[in-house]
Design an enzyme around this catalytic site. Structure first.
Site, short mmCIF file in Angstrom:
data_model
loop_
_atom_site.label_atom_id
_atom_site.label_comp_id
_atom_site.label_asym_id
_atom_site.label_seq_id
_atom_site.Cartn_x
_atom_site.Cartn_y
_atom_site.Cartn_z
N VAL A 117 80.90 -50.76 159.00
CA VAL A 117 79.67 -50.00 158.76
C VAL A 117 79.26 -49.25 160.02
O VAL A 117 79.26 -48.03 160.07
CB VAL A 117 78.51 -50.91 158.27
CG1 VAL A 117 77.25 -50.08 158.05
CG2 VAL A 117 78.90 -51.65 157.00
N CYS A 118 78.94 -50.00 161.06
CA CYS A 118 78.36 -49.40 162.27
C CYS A 118 79.34 -48.57 163.08
O CYS A 118 78.94 -47.64 163.78
CB CYS A 118 77.77 -50.49 163.17
SG CYS A 118 76.51 -51.49 162.35
N THR A 119 80.64 -48.91 163.01
CA THR A 119 81.64 -48.19 163.81
C THR A 119 82.30 -47.07 163.04
O THR A 119 82.49 -45.97 163.57
CB THR A 119 82.74 -49.17 164.30
OG1 THR A 119 82.13 -50.33 164.87
CG2 THR A 119 83.62 -48.51 165.35
#
Length: 197
Positions: A117-119
């Site tokens: 998600v974040c990367t």
């Protein structure tokens, strides 16, 4: 043959959402390792005078604050972190995107607390925007190993280089006898496992 490696002079480090609550969601690898690796990247950026951009999402919700070690290692960057109001892709947040552009660097070392998600989304956006990206896969994780593997492969297929924290640190050092190398020896040393094998 000379490799076209990232250097401290042309690279910025982006750490995305290494927050206490979000970190607890990782199941693909030991959380303590992910945490130590993210902090090592921040320490390296500070030791080498590289731009370091920190961001968080919904700190007043389950995600919680950024891990305290980042505040200790990079107090100025911690205070000026980009606090997103929930935008999943950090590069779609105008303040974060502006902070990345303001570094003036063409190479980005990216680590997000969750690779799936974040990367993945900021990496895809940065590649589309013309940056060269090195994803530090072991400074993040996912809710399952399968999810982590899929995200890492997606980023690799899109053109990101995928590396471990130690690979990035040694790439930036290049030569242990150089000023950069000498600055990074204690950072690398802190990651060496201790105790019984």
């Amino acid at each position: 043959m000379t490799l076209d490696l990232f250097t401290p002079a042309d690279t910025a480090v982006l750490l995305i959402d290494h927050q206490e609550g979000t970190m607890s969601w990782i199941r693909s690898a030991p959380i303590a390792h992910e945490r130590a690796n993210a902090v090592a990247l921040a320490r390296a950026a500070k030791a080498l005078g590289m731009p370091l951009v920190l961001t968080s999402s919904l700190e007043d919700h389950e995600q919680g604050p950024l891990v305290t070690e980042l505040r200790d290692v990079a107090p100025q960057e911690y205070e000026s972190r980009i606090r997103r109001a929930g935008m999943v892709n950090a590069m779609e947040d105008p303040d974060f995107a502006a902070a990345v552009i303001a570094t003036g660097r063409t190479n980005l070392v990216i680590a997000g607390v969750t690779n799936d998600v974040c990367t993945v989304y900021p990496t895809l956006s940065a590649l589309q925007d013309g940056f060269r990206v090195e994803v530090v896969a072991d400074a993040g994780g996912s809710m399952s190993k399968a999810a982590d593997d899929i995200a890492v492969e997606e980023m690799r297929q899109a053109g990101a280089r995928v590396a471990s924290t130690n690979m990035v640190l040694t790439e930036l050092a290049r030569d242990w006898s150089s000023p950069a190398g000498k600055s990074l020896i204690p950072v690398v040393g802190a990651l060496i496992p201790r105790g019984d094998k």
